[in-house]
Scaffold this motif. Sequence first.
Motif, PDB file in Angstrom:
ATOM      1  N   ASP A 316      26.355 -27.727 113.037  1.00 15.10           N
ATOM      2  CA  ASP A 316      27.230 -26.895 112.207  1.00 15.10           C
ATOM      3  C   ASP A 316      26.810 -26.885 110.749  1.00 15.10           C
ATOM      4  O   ASP A 316      26.843 -25.843 110.079  1.00 15.10           O
ATOM      5  CB  ASP A 316      28.677 -27.394 112.313  1.00 15.10           C
ATOM      6  CG  ASP A 316      29.308 -27.080 113.664  1.00 15.10           C
ATOM      7  OD1 ASP A 316      28.669 -26.373 114.469  1.00 15.10           O
ATOM      8  OD2 ASP A 316      30.444 -27.557 113.905  1.00 15.10           O
ATOM      9  N   ASN A 317      26.426 -28.039 110.221  1.00 14.43           N
ATOM     10  CA  ASN A 317      26.055 -28.115 108.803  1.00 14.43           C
ATOM     11  C   ASN A 317      24.804 -27.281 108.508  1.00 14.43           C
ATOM     12  O   ASN A 317      24.717 -26.605 107.483  1.00 14.43           O
ATOM     13  CB  ASN A 317      25.834 -29.564 108.384  1.00 14.43           C
ATOM     14  CG  ASN A 317      27.125 -30.359 108.358  1.00 14.43           C
ATOM     15  OD1 ASN A 317      28.188 -29.816 108.052  1.00 14.43           O
ATOM     16  ND2 ASN A 317      27.051 -31.643 108.681  1.00 14.43           N
ATOM     17  N   ALA A 318      23.829 -27.337 109.432  1.00 20.14           N
ATOM     18  CA  ALA A 318      22.616 -26.527 109.244  1.00 20.14           C
ATOM     19  C   ALA A 318      22.953 -25.043 109.294  1.00 20.14           C
ATOM     20  O   ALA A 318      22.409 -24.244 108.511  1.00 20.14           O
ATOM     21  CB  ALA A 318      21.590 -26.876 110.321  1.00 20.14           C
ATOM     22  N   LEU A 319      23.853 -24.677 110.194  1.00 20.46           N
ATOM     23  CA  LEU A 319      24.241 -23.271 110.301  1.00 20.46           C
ATOM     24  C   LEU A 319      24.979 -22.819 109.052  1.00 20.46           C
ATOM     25  O   LEU A 319      24.717 -21.727 108.516  1.00 20.46           O
ATOM     26  CB  LEU A 319      25.107 -23.070 111.541  1.00 20.46           C
ATOM     27  CG  LEU A 319      25.539 -21.633 111.853  1.00 20.46           C
ATOM     28  CD1 LEU A 319      24.321 -20.741 112.071  1.00 20.46           C
ATOM     29  CD2 LEU A 319      26.446 -21.596 113.076  1.00 20.46           C
ATOM     30  N   LEU A 320      25.899 -23.618 108.550  1.00 19.51           N
ATOM     31  CA  LEU A 320      26.664 -23.253 107.359  1.00 19.51           C
ATOM     32  C   LEU A 320      25.775 -23.082 106.138  1.00 19.51           C
ATOM     33  O   LEU A 320      26.045 -22.245 105.267  1.00 19.51           O
ATOM     34  CB  LEU A 320      27.732 -24.319 107.083  1.00 19.51           C
ATOM     35  CG  LEU A 320      28.935 -24.328 108.024  1.00 19.51           C
ATOM     36  CD1 LEU A 320      29.737 -25.606 107.860  1.00 19.51           C
ATOM     37  CD2 LEU A 320      29.813 -23.107 107.768  1.00 19.51           C
ATOM     38  N   ALA A 321      24.683 -23.851 106.068  1.00 17.50           N
ATOM     39  CA  ALA A 321      23.797 -23.793 104.902  1.00 17.50           C
ATOM     40  C   ALA A 321      22.782 -22.662 104.983  1.00 17.50           C
ATOM     41  O   ALA A 321      22.112 -22.353 103.990  1.00 17.50           O
ATOM     42  CB  ALA A 321      23.077 -25.128 104.743  1.00 17.50           C
ATOM     43  N   THR A 364      25.132 -17.963 101.468  1.00 18.54           N
ATOM     44  CA  THR A 364      25.061 -18.786 102.677  1.00 18.54           C
ATOM     45  C   THR A 364      26.210 -18.418 103.618  1.00 18.54           C
ATOM     46  O   THR A 364      27.184 -17.769 103.224  1.00 18.54           O
ATOM     47  CB  THR A 364      25.158 -20.279 102.345  1.00 18.54           C
ATOM     48  OG1 THR A 364      26.464 -20.557 101.816  1.00 18.54           O
ATOM     49  CG2 THR A 364      24.090 -20.679 101.332  1.00 18.54           C
ATOM     50  N   ILE A 365      26.086 -18.867 104.856  1.00 18.15           N
ATOM     51  CA  ILE A 365      27.163 -18.620 105.820  1.00 18.15           C
ATOM     52  C   ILE A 365      28.451 -19.279 105.345  1.00 18.15           C
ATOM     53  O   ILE A 365      29.543 -18.691 105.451  1.00 18.15           O
ATOM     54  CB  ILE A 365      26.753 -19.128 107.207  1.00 18.15           C
ATOM     55  CG1 ILE A 365      25.675 -18.209 107.801  1.00 18.15           C
ATOM     56  CG2 ILE A 365      27.953 -19.217 108.143  1.00 18.15           C
ATOM     57  CD1 ILE A 365      25.142 -18.650 109.143  1.00 18.15           C
ATOM     58  N   ILE A 368      30.087 -17.068 102.756  1.00 17.02           N
ATOM     59  CA  ILE A 368      30.670 -15.858 103.338  1.00 17.02           C
ATOM     60  C   ILE A 368      31.968 -16.175 104.066  1.00 17.02           C
ATOM     61  O   ILE A 368      32.959 -15.441 103.965  1.00 17.02           O
ATOM     62  CB  ILE A 368      29.662 -15.186 104.289  1.00 17.02           C
ATOM     63  CG1 ILE A 368      28.436 -14.688 103.506  1.00 17.02           C
ATOM     64  CG2 ILE A 368      30.320 -14.020 105.031  1.00 17.02           C
ATOM     65  CD1 ILE A 368      27.334 -14.142 104.387  1.00 17.02           C
ATOM     66  N   LEU A 369      31.994 -17.313 104.768  1.00 15.37           N
ATOM     67  CA  LEU A 369      33.168 -17.650 105.575  1.00 15.37           C
ATOM     68  C   LEU A 369      34.379 -18.031 104.730  1.00 15.37           C
ATOM     69  O   LEU A 369      35.500 -18.081 105.249  1.00 15.37           O
ATOM     70  CB  LEU A 369      32.835 -18.774 106.553  1.00 15.37           C
ATOM     71  CG  LEU A 369      31.851 -18.415 107.674  1.00 15.37           C
ATOM     72  CD1 LEU A 369      31.649 -19.598 108.614  1.00 15.37           C
ATOM     73  CD2 LEU A 369      32.333 -17.203 108.466  1.00 15.37           C
ATOM     74  N   THR A 370      34.197 -18.299 103.456  1.00 17.82           N
ATOM     75  CA  THR A 370      35.355 -18.556 102.591  1.00 17.82           C
ATOM     76  C   THR A 370      36.180 -17.293 102.388  1.00 17.82           C
ATOM     77  O   THR A 370      37.353 -17.376 101.993  1.00 17.82           O
ATOM     78  CB  THR A 370      34.909 -19.090 101.215  1.00 17.82           C
ATOM     79  OG1 THR A 370      34.083 -18.118 100.571  1.00 17.82           O
ATOM     80  CG2 THR A 370      34.155 -20.400 101.354  1.00 17.82           C
ATOM     81  N   ASN A 371      35.577 -16.126 102.641  1.00 22.96           N
ATOM     82  CA  ASN A 371      36.267 -14.857 102.437  1.00 22.96           C
ATOM     83  C   ASN A 371      36.475 -14.070 103.725  1.00 22.96           C
ATOM     84  O   ASN A 371      37.035 -12.970 103.696  1.00 22.96           O
ATOM     85  CB  ASN A 371      35.479 -13.988 101.450  1.00 22.96           C
ATOM     86  CG  ASN A 371      35.342 -14.631 100.087  1.00 22.96           C
ATOM     87  OD1 ASN A 371      36.343 -14.904  99.431  1.00 22.96           O
ATOM     88  ND2 ASN A 371      34.106 -14.888  99.657  1.00 22.96           N
ATOM     89  N   VAL A 372      35.984 -14.599 104.841  1.00 24.92           N
ATOM     90  CA  VAL A 372      36.069 -13.893 106.112  1.00 24.92           C
ATOM     91  C   VAL A 372      36.647 -14.815 107.174  1.00 24.92           C
ATOM     92  O   VAL A 372      36.227 -15.971 107.289  1.00 24.92           O
ATOM     93  CB  VAL A 372      34.675 -13.398 106.563  1.00 24.92           C
ATOM     94  CG1 VAL A 372      34.769 -12.728 107.934  1.00 24.92           C
ATOM     95  CG2 VAL A 372      34.084 -12.433 105.559  1.00 24.92           C
ATOM     96  N   GLU A 373      37.609 -14.330 107.920  1.00 22.77           N
ATOM     97  CA  GLU A 373      38.247 -15.143 108.963  1.00 22.77           C
ATOM     98  C   GLU A 373      37.439 -15.068 110.260  1.00 22.77           C
ATOM     99  O   GLU A 373      37.814 -14.431 111.236  1.00 22.77           O
ATOM    100  CB  GLU A 373      39.688 -14.677 109.186  1.00 22.77           C
ATOM    101  CG  GLU A 373      40.591 -14.925 107.988  1.00 22.77           C
ATOM    102  CD  GLU A 373      42.032 -14.560 108.277  1.00 22.77           C
ATOM    103  OE1 GLU A 373      42.323 -14.169 109.430  1.00 22.77           O
ATOM    104  OE2 GLU A 373      42.865 -14.660 107.360  1.00 22.77           O
ATOM    105  N   PRO A 392      16.705 -20.843 107.043  1.00 24.14           N
ATOM    106  CA  PRO A 392      17.254 -22.189 106.877  1.00 24.14           C
ATOM    107  C   PRO A 392      17.383 -22.539 105.404  1.00 24.14           C
ATOM    108  O   PRO A 392      16.697 -22.006 104.527  1.00 24.14           O
ATOM    109  CB  PRO A 392      16.223 -23.094 107.567  1.00 24.14           C
ATOM    110  CG  PRO A 392      15.418 -22.155 108.444  1.00 24.14           C
ATOM    111  CD  PRO A 392      15.426 -20.838 107.762  1.00 24.14           C
ATOM    112  N   ALA A 393      18.292 -23.484 105.121  1.00 27.77           N
ATOM    113  CA  ALA A 393      18.481 -23.959 103.751  1.00 27.77           C
ATOM    114  C   ALA A 393      17.197 -24.606 103.259  1.00 27.77           C
ATOM    115  O   ALA A 393      16.476 -25.244 104.022  1.00 27.77           O
ATOM    116  CB  ALA A 393      19.622 -24.947 103.701  1.00 27.77           C
TER     117      ALA A 393
END
Length: 393
Positions: A316-321, A364-365, A368-373, A392-393
């Motif tokens: 998950d952390n790699a995906l979020l970054a 980063t993902i 973006i996810l801070t503004n999208v549900e 990748p980050a």
Amino acid sequence: MSDSQTVSAAVAKLYNTYPFPPEALLDEPPPGYNWRWNWLAAHNFCIGQKPQRQDIRILDAGCGTGVGTEYLVHLNPEASVVGIDLSTGALAVAKERCQRSGANRVEFHHLSLFDVEQLPGEFDLINCVGVLHHTPDPIGGIQALAKKLAPGGLMHIFVYGELGRWEIQLMQKAIALIQGDKKGDYRDGVQVGRQIFASLPENNRIVKYDKQRWSLENNKDEYFADMYVHPQEIDYNIETLFELIDASGLEFIGFSNPSFWDLERLLGKAPELVERAKELSDRQLYRLIELLDPEVTHYEFFLGRPPLIKADWSDDNALLAAIPELNPCLEGFPSQCFFNYDYQIVNLSVAEFEFMQRCDGNSTIAEILTNVELGLDGVRSLLQQQLILLTPA
């Protein structure tokens, strides 16, 4: 001449007589896209992430009249492209095609696959569509190309399948029998073939198959000649196909039409059989699918030269970054309903649509996810559908 030289000369004669493919020349870039010819989309399909470089070298091996070559240039604006073919007539058309549409980052050489070592350097992407099965030595041809593939490079191959071309083979043999000593006179062969089709009963199996699958394109003599009077053709099944692939020394990445090779498409109503088939090797599974669906007329697939490190987005952390951006082969976006990389209709949820609109190649993902549900499962779904590319980050 040797047997190999004789075959090559006969193939060159066919394509000098009927330059192929006979697509119209345009004074603008060709319409649409083929994702297999787009380095970003193809790399993402094979490796699971955006490539680090776009200033690559591409080889169109057996470019014919340059239809694919033109796309390779326009779909890869930072790449340099080389096209080779053994037909001077086809090459002349390819040069004019690319000149007229502004595909100016390309050079052409009058070479067969077996002489490809004469080109300097290596290539990051090699495209060889509809060529190997027309050579006197496909294994020698694919080995010659493999030597020119750079480490980490990709090769896209398209060869004929024997099961779905059975009726074509019958007509090829019938035309050759009637031609007799005139075999090799391709204009005569086309005339003979046209007369056979015009004379056979409408319920004839060969006629019905041609009308069902090929008749629209075969209105053009170039297509008819390529299909029915070609002097050299080797058709494959899964077993002989993987003999060819193994001989290349490259890694088999996968078929570029994966939906065809999904067993549930055929046996979804019998889940117990699908479960039993999980005991099969990949190659046995492919063989089972083609036996159950013998309409397969060709195989299209990617090979690669190691190192090929496929991305793993399970963390998950790699995906979020990671930084997402849109697959370059989409049509009709921005919209919740559009065509994907393979020209299949996609319907997005509101959250998926909002996420994709924010994929600008900078955020980063996580940002973006801070503004999208949308959850990470939703992001992974977009990734699995090849709608987004990740860096990748």
